[in-house]
Design a protein around this motif. Sequence first.
Motif, PDB file in Angstrom:
ATOM      1  N   GLU A 148      32.874  39.745  23.159  1.00  0.00           N
ATOM      2  CA  GLU A 148      33.407  41.125  22.707  1.00  0.00           C
ATOM      3  C   GLU A 148      32.650  42.796  23.386  1.00  0.00           C
ATOM      4  N   LEU A 149      31.937  42.412  23.321  1.00  0.00           N
ATOM      5  CA  LEU A 149      30.938  43.196  24.331  1.00  0.00           C
ATOM      6  C   LEU A 149      31.009  43.907  25.920  1.00  0.00           C
ATOM      7  N   ASN A 150      31.106  42.420  25.876  1.00  0.00           N
ATOM      8  CA  ASN A 150      31.585  42.391  27.757  1.00  0.00           C
ATOM      9  C   ASN A 150      32.857  42.825  27.911  1.00  0.00           C
ATOM     10  N   ARG A 183      33.211  32.579  32.749  1.00  0.00           N
ATOM     11  CA  ARG A 183      33.078  34.091  32.289  1.00  0.00           C
ATOM     12  C   ARG A 183      32.248  34.863  33.462  1.00  0.00           C
ATOM     13  N   TYR A 184      31.111  34.378  33.086  1.00  0.00           N
ATOM     14  CA  TYR A 184      30.130  34.653  33.448  1.00  0.00           C
ATOM     15  C   TYR A 184      29.978  34.393  35.391  1.00  0.00           C
ATOM     16  N   ARG A 185      30.372  33.407  35.587  1.00  0.00           N
ATOM     17  CA  ARG A 185      30.257  33.869  37.225  1.00  0.00           C
ATOM     18  C   ARG A 185      31.132  34.603  37.481  1.00  0.00           C
ATOM     19  N   VAL A 186      33.103  35.167  36.453  1.00  0.00           N
ATOM     20  CA  VAL A 186      33.814  35.834  37.469  1.00  0.00           C
ATOM     21  C   VAL A 186      33.113  36.966  37.384  1.00  0.00           C
ATOM     22  N   LEU A 187      32.372  37.474  35.939  1.00  0.00           N
ATOM     23  CA  LEU A 187      31.655  39.095  36.082  1.00  0.00           C
ATOM     24  C   LEU A 187      30.750  38.729  37.353  1.00  0.00           C
ATOM     25  N   VAL A 194      39.919  34.699  39.481  1.00  0.00           N
ATOM     26  CA  VAL A 194      39.762  36.083  39.129  1.00  0.00           C
ATOM     27  C   VAL A 194      41.080  36.795  38.417  1.00  0.00           C
ATOM     28  N   LYS A 195      41.865  36.067  39.289  1.00  0.00           N
ATOM     29  CA  LYS A 195      42.999  36.630  39.022  1.00  0.00           C
ATOM     30  C   LYS A 195      43.349  36.014  37.765  1.00  0.00           C
ATOM     31  N   GLN A 196      43.081  35.010  37.495  1.00  0.00           N
ATOM     32  CA  GLN A 196      43.645  34.828  35.847  1.00  0.00           C
ATOM     33  C   GLN A 196      42.647  35.091  34.990  1.00  0.00           C
ATOM     34  N   HIS A 197      41.464  35.904  35.270  1.00  0.00           N
ATOM     35  CA  HIS A 197      40.813  36.975  34.230  1.00  0.00           C
ATOM     36  C   HIS A 197      40.651  38.402  34.473  1.00  0.00           C
ATOM     37  N   THR A 198      41.544  38.661  35.317  1.00  0.00           N
ATOM     38  CA  THR A 198      41.603  40.186  35.724  1.00  0.00           C
ATOM     39  C   THR A 198      43.252  40.810  35.673  1.00  0.00           C
TER      40      THR A 198
END
Length: 271
Positions: free
Chosen positions: A114-116, A213-217, A249-253
Amino acid sequence: MVGVYGNLPYSRIETAHTGTIIYPTGGKYGPRIQDDMQLVLLHSGEMTIEIDGNEHMIPAGSAVVLKPGHEEMFTFSSRGETWHRWISIHMGKLTASELNPYEALPLFQPISEELNRITDIMLSLQLNHPSNSEVLRSLGMSALLLYISEVTRTREQEDMHPSIQLAKNFIHSTFHEELDLSVLASKAGVSPEHLIRLFRNHDRTTPIKYLWRYRVLKALEFLTHTGLTITEISLRCGFKSSFHFARTVKQHTGQTPTEVRQSSWRGNKAE
């Protein structure tokens, strides 16, 4: 828990902003006097903070809360790059009675999903909203309240389920390698099924979703703060191919890697 800290009024918030940076090997920052309430999200590497002469070693995967009025000196990993993001909430001069309850907060605890997400949203919105806008001030205060509300839950997690932190620490240091559930469970010292239950119960996600998620960040950090090619970034961050990288990346952002990079450049020029 939140009610204990209700004496820090939202109306006093003047500005809130966020940022992201990669420090080179052996980097240093400071000394400085902290002016704001600040959350620092240490995603990878290592960080030692000297606060009023006392050193604190912060492990990767930790969120740190810093309070106004303290002298700080930051020293980063001597073994590689260190990546962190931050949220700063400026309130002008606060009284001792307003600050005292916050001094009892733990200096750091694990970063929550959530903080991320709040940090992601603030980084995106501040391209088009000034730091004194209500939307950024509200999100900044929400991030601080979230940190506070998670203190009790984090302590319970650490006492009951150290396997979660073991798995996360392993992900933070080896996210670029080929990892699967069995490897993570082995490093955490539990069965794959048990590790999934722990992540679902305490983080509302799964170990593999947390990994991606971490890899995308990390990939977003490389896109916005380095000149590495998309192919180089995809390899550094553990993606199977450039196509897989772009799709994830498209899926997450909601943006392609190229669009993320272009948005960052426009934002930097605007500043």
